[in-house]
Design an enzyme around this catalytic site. Structure first.
Site, PDB file in Angstrom:
ATOM      1  N   PHE A   1       0.843  -1.193   0.000  1.00 33.34           N
ATOM      2  CA  PHE A   1       0.000   0.000   0.000  1.00 33.34           C
ATOM      3  C   PHE A   1       0.879   1.244   0.000  1.00 33.34           C
ATOM      4  CE2 PHE A   1      -2.534   3.436   1.765  1.00 33.34           C
ATOM      5  CZ  PHE A   1      -3.658   3.355   0.962  1.00 33.34           C
TER       6      PHE A   1
ATOM      7  N   ASP B   1       9.465   2.789   0.973  1.00 35.60           N
ATOM      8  CA  ASP B   1       8.341   3.577   1.474  1.00 35.60           C
ATOM      9  C   ASP B   1       8.248   3.362   2.985  1.00 35.60           C
ATOM     10  OD1 ASP B   1       5.994   4.775   2.136  1.00 35.60           O
ATOM     11  OD2 ASP B   1       4.769   3.769   0.613  1.00 35.60           O
TER      12      ASP B   1
ATOM     13  N   LYS C   1       3.018  10.576   7.620  1.00 36.36           N
ATOM     14  CA  LYS C   1       2.325  10.181   8.859  1.00 36.36           C
ATOM     15  C   LYS C   1       2.905  10.795  10.125  1.00 36.36           C
ATOM     16  CE  LYS C   1       0.182   5.909   7.247  1.00 36.36           C
ATOM     17  NZ  LYS C   1      -1.246   6.107   7.380  1.00 36.36           N
TER      18      LYS C   1
HETATM   19  N1  PLP Z   1       2.656   4.594   2.039  1.00 31.65           N
HETATM   20  C1  PLP Z   1       2.371   3.781   3.060  1.00 31.65           C
HETATM   21  C2  PLP Z   1       3.324   2.685   3.409  1.00 31.65           C
HETATM   22  C3  PLP Z   1       1.195   3.945   3.800  1.00 31.65           C
HETATM   23  O1  PLP Z   1       0.924   3.128   4.820  1.00 31.65           O
HETATM   24  C4  PLP Z   1       0.329   4.996   3.438  1.00 31.65           C
HETATM   25  C5  PLP Z   1      -0.926   5.204   4.176  1.00 31.65           C
HETATM   26  O2  PLP Z   1      -1.396   4.384   4.924  1.00 31.65           O
HETATM   27  C6  PLP Z   1       0.662   5.825   2.363  1.00 31.65           C
HETATM   28  C7  PLP Z   1       1.840   5.597   1.682  1.00 31.65           C
HETATM   29  C8  PLP Z   1      -0.243   6.942   1.939  1.00 31.65           C
HETATM   30  O3  PLP Z   1      -0.214   7.977   2.855  1.00 31.65           O
HETATM   31  P1  PLP Z   1      -1.344   9.126   2.832  1.00 31.65           P
HETATM   32  O4  PLP Z   1      -2.602   8.489   3.321  1.00 31.65           O
HETATM   33  O5  PLP Z   1      -0.805  10.193   3.746  1.00 31.65           O
HETATM   34  O6  PLP Z   1      -1.453   9.601   1.429  1.00 31.65           O
END
Ligand code: PLP
Length: 426
Positions: free
Chosen positions: A158, A243, A272
């Site tokens: 994700f 990520d 986050k």
């Molecule tokens: N990358 C990862 C690993 C995530 O867990 C998330 C959100 O849960 C995101 C990207 C996307 O972040 P945002 O919701 O701030 O766009």
């Protein structure tokens, strides 16, 4: 006669609380999303009004112990006083940048900190506003830096829901309605180094993965996987993008999850917890080599609000608090304790709990079926503990509390969880 007040934590009378909820639901129904409103009504939802430390209070004054942590936002707990203070101070000076013609010191201070705390030669940061923006920027940079288009990511990963991040995410249900997505993106099973090796060609721009799959169900790859991925990228001239939007900033018991394996990516995405739960902010940090295209053309990637002083001072104070309060080690120690106690519960209820796993305070409890997950979330909620399942794996309940949670609170959650399992053990 005095109105009935339901709880000492709320100065709102019961009937006023009911009315506030109903009014808000009606506005949701009319102006936000009728489908979402129906779902919330089914849940018998309430209204959040106050947060403090590791607790969320609803409109009735009911106090919830937060084991969800805003899906990884509240590493510091709610409204950390130092973060709140710097934001208030900044608000009186200059909340947003006036233009890009003058220097923005809060942003420079933050980028310096990011370069210091990230591993290896990750040096230059682009500051944006969310996780998905951080991933988008990383994707664009990887293509620009290599002059190649092929991207490898993982099934069930994700990375966010804007077009590029969605394209590399690995769950079809969120993708189908938006096809065609960004081309030349290929998914392999997470943790399967053979599949990854077969997929990374000389035309590959980047491999983009989470060091631990968060929303996929807290999936930790086999030992050595990240190192092998790094090696394959080096052999094929592809960049490694990690990520760390969910795993970064102490969550897994290291400042960054890639440090469990001493692996340094070419680009790392963050968001986050970076804003300390006070301001929204994201960032991607790159090595000088990977960053070169953005150095050559400074307008190649831009953002109006990215790097705004309010968010930057919040992020700098967040990093300082994580270091000063030793939250990384705390996450490691508390996580080890929590996981060992959860393993006891798994052994006691093997027909309900099929696995417990994770690192630091990113922990997943896998249940035998999704229905069970709903029951357990409900029972915990009734006992004033907030948890939720993962977005890409609804059989897994996430435990992602603020890193400042204390052992008494962990034990309380465990006792409530045990009760919930007992009730469902028929
Ligand atoms: N990358 C990862 C690993 C995530 O867990 C998330 C959100 O849960 C995101 C990207 C996307 O972040 P945002 O919701 O701030 O766009």
């Amino acid at each position: 006669m005095e109105e009935e007040v339901i709880d000492q934590n709320s100065d709102i009378a019961m009937e006023d609380a009911d009315r506030l909820i109903e009014e808000t639901l009606e506005k949701y129904e009319r102006y936000v999303n009728p489908g979402f409103t129906r779902f919330m009504r089914l849940l018998g939802t309430t209204l959040e009004v106050k947060t403090e430390g590791t607790y969320m209070y609803d409109v009735y004054g009911k106090k919830y112990l937060d084991f969800l942590g805003g899906h990884g936002v509240y590493n510091l707990g709610y409204a950390h006083p130092k973060v709140v203070q710097v934001v208030k101070d900044q608000l009186d000076k200059i909340p947003q940048t006036s233009s890009r013609l003058m220097l923005n010191k809060p942003m420079a201070d933050l980028c310096e900190r990011l370069a210091r705390i990230t591993p290896g030669d990750l040096t230059y940061s682009f500051i944006c506003n969310s996780g998905t923006e951080a991933v988008e920027g990383a994707l664009k940079l990887a293509r620009a830096a290599t002059g190649k288009s092929r991207i490898i990511s993982t099934i069930n990963g994700f990375h966010g829901k804007s077009m590029g991040s969605l394209s590399i995410s690995g769950r079809d249900v969120y993708k189908k309605p938006f096809e065609p997505l960004v081309p030349d993106i290929h998914h392999v099973p997470y943790g399967d180094i053979g599949a990854l090796k077969a997929s990374v060609t000389n035309d590959t721009a980047a491999v983009i993965i989470e060091p631990i799959q968060g929303e996929g169900g807290v999936i930790c790859p086999p030992a050595g996987y990240l190192k092998d991925v790094r090696q394959i990228c080096d052999e094929k001239g592809a960049l490694l993008v990690l990520d760390e939007v969910q795993t970064g900033l102490g969550r897994t018991g290291k400042m960054f999850a890639c440090e469990h394996e001493d692996v340094v990516p070419d680009i790392m995405s963050l968001a986050k917890a970076l804003g300390g739960g006070v301001m929204p902010i994201g960032a991607f940090i790159a090595t000088p080599k990977a960053f070169a295209p953005f150095e050559e053309d400074i307008l190649l990637h831009t953002s109006t609000f990215g790097g705004n002083p309010l968010a930057c001072v919040a992020a700098s104070a967040t990093i300082d608090a994580i270091l000063e309060e030793n939250l990384v080690d705390q996450a490691a120690e508390k996580g080890t304790y929590l996981l060992s106690r959860l393993k006891e519960l798994k052994d006691a209820y093997p027909n309900l709990v099929t696995d417990v796993r994770g690192k630091g305070l990113l922990i997943g409890i896998e249940f035998a079926d999704e229905g069970m997950v709903g029951n357990v979330i409900y029972e915990l909620e009734q006992n004033e503990v907030m948890v939720l399942h993962m977005l890409n794996n609804q059989r897994v309940v996430r435990l992602e509390p603020p890193l400042v949670i204390d052992y008494g609170q962990i034990d309380f959650m465990l006792s409530v969880l045990k009760e919930a399992l007992e009730i469902n053990n028929y």
